[in-house]
Design a protein around this motif. Structure first.
Motif, PDB file in Angstrom:
ATOM      1  N   MET A 160       0.800  -1.203   0.000  1.00 35.44           N
ATOM      2  CA  MET A 160       0.000   0.000   0.000  1.00 35.44           C
ATOM      3  C   MET A 160       0.847   1.274   0.000  1.00 35.44           C
ATOM      4  SD  MET A 160      -2.986  -1.017  -0.310  1.00 35.44           S
ATOM      5  CE  MET A 160      -3.851   0.509  -0.049  1.00 35.44           C
ATOM      6  N   HIS A 161       2.139   1.150   0.174  1.00 36.04           N
ATOM      7  CA  HIS A 161       2.992   2.331   0.152  1.00 36.04           C
ATOM      8  C   HIS A 161       2.952   2.940  -1.243  1.00 36.04           C
ATOM      9  CE1 HIS A 161       6.071   4.909   1.779  1.00 36.04           C
ATOM     10  NE2 HIS A 161       6.783   4.747   0.682  1.00 36.04           N
ATOM     11  N   PRO A 162       2.762   4.268  -1.354  1.00 35.61           N
ATOM     12  CA  PRO A 162       2.656   4.875  -2.691  1.00 35.61           C
ATOM     13  C   PRO A 162       3.933   4.700  -3.489  1.00 35.61           C
ATOM     14  CG  PRO A 162       2.851   6.560  -0.992  1.00 35.61           C
ATOM     15  CD  PRO A 162       2.637   5.259  -0.285  1.00 35.61           C
ATOM     16  N   PRO A 163       3.820   4.592  -4.805  1.00 31.23           N
ATOM     17  CA  PRO A 163       5.010   4.404  -5.642  1.00 31.23           C
ATOM     18  C   PRO A 163       5.907   5.631  -5.635  1.00 31.23           C
ATOM     19  CG  PRO A 163       3.052   4.733  -6.996  1.00 31.23           C
ATOM     20  CD  PRO A 163       2.573   4.572  -5.601  1.00 31.23           C
ATOM     21  N   GLY A 222      -3.711  18.216  -2.670  1.00 34.65           N
ATOM     22  CA  GLY A 222      -5.108  17.854  -2.863  1.00 34.65           C
ATOM     23  C   GLY A 222      -5.898  18.954  -3.549  1.00 34.65           C
ATOM     24  N   LEU A 223      -7.131  18.640  -3.866  1.00 31.87           N
ATOM     25  CA  LEU A 223      -8.014  19.551  -4.590  1.00 31.87           C
ATOM     26  C   LEU A 223      -9.124  20.052  -3.678  1.00 31.87           C
ATOM     27  CD1 LEU A 223      -8.266  17.273  -7.704  1.00 31.87           C
ATOM     28  CD2 LEU A 223      -7.374  19.594  -7.809  1.00 31.87           C
ATOM     29  N   ASN A 224      -9.554  21.280  -3.905  1.00 28.92           N
ATOM     30  CA  ASN A 224     -10.709  21.796  -3.190  1.00 28.92           C
ATOM     31  C   ASN A 224     -11.978  21.190  -3.782  1.00 28.92           C
ATOM     32  OD1 ASN A 224      -8.599  24.250  -3.438  1.00 28.92           O
ATOM     33  ND2 ASN A 224      -9.515  24.202  -1.422  1.00 28.92           N
ATOM     34  N   HIS A 226      -5.417  15.251   2.996  1.00 31.75           N
ATOM     35  CA  HIS A 226      -5.037  14.708   1.691  1.00 31.75           C
ATOM     36  C   HIS A 226      -3.893  13.725   1.849  1.00 31.75           C
ATOM     37  CE1 HIS A 226      -4.049  14.468  -2.547  1.00 31.75           C
ATOM     38  NE2 HIS A 226      -2.812  14.870  -2.288  1.00 31.75           N
ATOM     39  N   THR A 227      -4.054  12.568   1.262  1.00 34.36           N
ATOM     40  CA  THR A 227      -2.984  11.579   1.213  1.00 34.36           C
ATOM     41  C   THR A 227      -2.380  11.601  -0.184  1.00 34.36           C
ATOM     42  OG1 THR A 227      -4.106  10.166   2.824  1.00 34.36           O
ATOM     43  CG2 THR A 227      -2.378   9.147   1.488  1.00 34.36           C
ATOM     44  N   ALA A 228      -1.109  11.974  -0.270  1.00 32.43           N
ATOM     45  CA  ALA A 228      -0.457  12.071  -1.576  1.00 32.43           C
ATOM     46  C   ALA A 228      -0.424  10.707  -2.256  1.00 32.43           C
ATOM     47  CB  ALA A 228       0.951  12.621  -1.418  1.00 32.43           C
TER      48      ALA A 228
END
Length: 394
Positions: free
Chosen positions: A81-84, A192-194, A266-268
């Motif tokens: 699950m760790h982001p690439p 993240g986005l609004n 936000h999770t990058a």
């Protein structure tokens, strides 16, 4: 991670059976691959040489990536699950990002993801300094030539496309290198986005009709009443952003500044390292900007804009594609506004303003590394070394 180890046999037996009843075995295999990966990243002559003698390090690295991103049941969930990993190469326009990216590509198996809101448009090649056929053949490029100049491409679309492409690149055993200077896209990717509504064709058409009837100054005055905070940070001539702010207010009943004030966790999507090119001497960057703009004119930039106008009769100066730096000035010149010298001066000035905005963004970012592209020649090797270190190639 010895070639004769039993791990490949276990993988084969597991895949042939089609069942996976032994999570302990999968965990052991993952630990063994982790140990092998550590050998590649930090080789120890006393232990690693023999192990890697029969297998090139890159082959083993590719196998690890394939298993991790295509056969997740063989990898512990917390690791999978760790982001690439990805590296973002940022910088102002004309700072040498493309050249450095290709130098990195000569040393590492990277694929380039464009972080440039102008390169998405087909047919806009000269005025955007788009990588040529030879450059794109030397290294795979993504998010270039994906839409027509009549269309729009949002930050939300970029984030989704970038995250998807990074996963696909890793699945091929290669490395994503994000290159460009559209800082709004980078902010959306990392922060993240609004929760803003998507563009509404009917609302936008009504605002444009109001602008045609009463002028842009009328819309700006309305925005000053509705959302003074947003109006204060926008220029009175910024038609696109003024209309967008009014559109958001009409669709949601809340000013744009209130939406921006909201902070959503936000999770990058990527494990991102940022490397920025920041010239210490602004005069050198300005000289490079002027040199490149004159080179674009010599290559036929004005002819390119005329070809776009002929190929897309519905194209207008208010569309996002024609608001790109250089294209708006060329459009006005071709419409009879000013002479050639005036157009050239305005094009260079607009490009310098873009560079200034990009540098302002960059100075606010928590950059991992920054280099001066005009400080000798060592910065290229330094950038390559930093990239290798991030991807654990040294």
């Amino acid at each position: 991670c010895r070639p004769a180890d039993r791990a490949p046999t276990k993988i084969g037996r597991t895949l042939r059976r089609g069942t996976f009843p032994e999570p302990v075995r999968a965990g052991k295999l993952a630990r063994r691959l982790n140990h092998c990966h550590a050998d590649i990243a930090r080789p120890n002559p006393s232990t690693s040489t023999g192990r890697l003698k029969s297998f090139p390090a890159f082959f083993i690295f590719s196998v690890i990536h394939f298993i991790r991103y295509n056969i997740p049941f063989l990898w512990p969930s917390e690791t999978f699950m760790h982001p690439p990993k990805a590296l973002a190469l940022l910088g102002p326009t004309a700072s040498g990002k493309t050249g450095l990216a290709l130098e990195i590509a000569a040393h590492l198996p990277v694929e380039i993801i464009s972080l440039d809101s102008a390169l998405v448009y087909r047919g806009m090649d000269i005025g955007t300094a788009k990588p040529g056929a030879a450059e794109r053949a030397a290294c795979p490029h993504h998010l270039i030539d994906i839409i027509s100049p009549l269309e729009a491409y949002s930050a939300a679309e970029f984030v989704a496309d970038c995250a998807r492409l990074a996963g696909e690149i890793h699945a091929r055993g290669r490395l994503p290198l994000i290159v460009g200077g559209t800082m709004m896209y980078f902010h959306a990717l990392t922060q993240g986005l609004n929760s803003l509504p998507e563009a509404d064709a009917a609302t936008r058409a009504a605002l444009q009709a109001e602008k045609a009837a009463h002028g842009l100054a009328h819309l700006y005055a309305r925005l000053q009443e509705i959302d003074p905070a947003t109006a204060a940070r926008l220029k009175p001539a910024d038609s696109q952003r003024i209309e967008r702010a009014l559109e958001v207010w009409q669709l949601t009943g809340r000013p744009l500044s209130a939406h921006f004030a909201e902070h959503t966790p936000h999770t990058a999507p990527l494990d991102l390292c940022t490397l920025a090119l920041i010239p210490a001497d602004r005069a050198q960057l300005h000289a490079q900007i002027a040199k490149r703009f004159h080179a674009m004119l010599a290559q036929g930039f004005l002819d390119e804009v005329q070809q776009l106008q002929a190929a897309y009769p519905a194209l207008s100066a208010d569309m996002p594609s024609m608001r790109c730096v250089g294209y708006r000035q060329a459009w006005d010149y071709l419409a009879g506004a000013g002479d050639y010298a005036d157009f050239t001066e305005k094009g260079i000035a607009a490009t310098r303003q873009l560079a200034k905005r990009q540098l302002t963004w960059l100075r606010k970012l928590p950059l991992a590394h920054s280099l001066d592209p005009y400080a000798g020649s060592d910065w290229v090797q330094t950038a390559i070394s930093l990239t290798k270190r991030h991807f654990m190639f040294e």
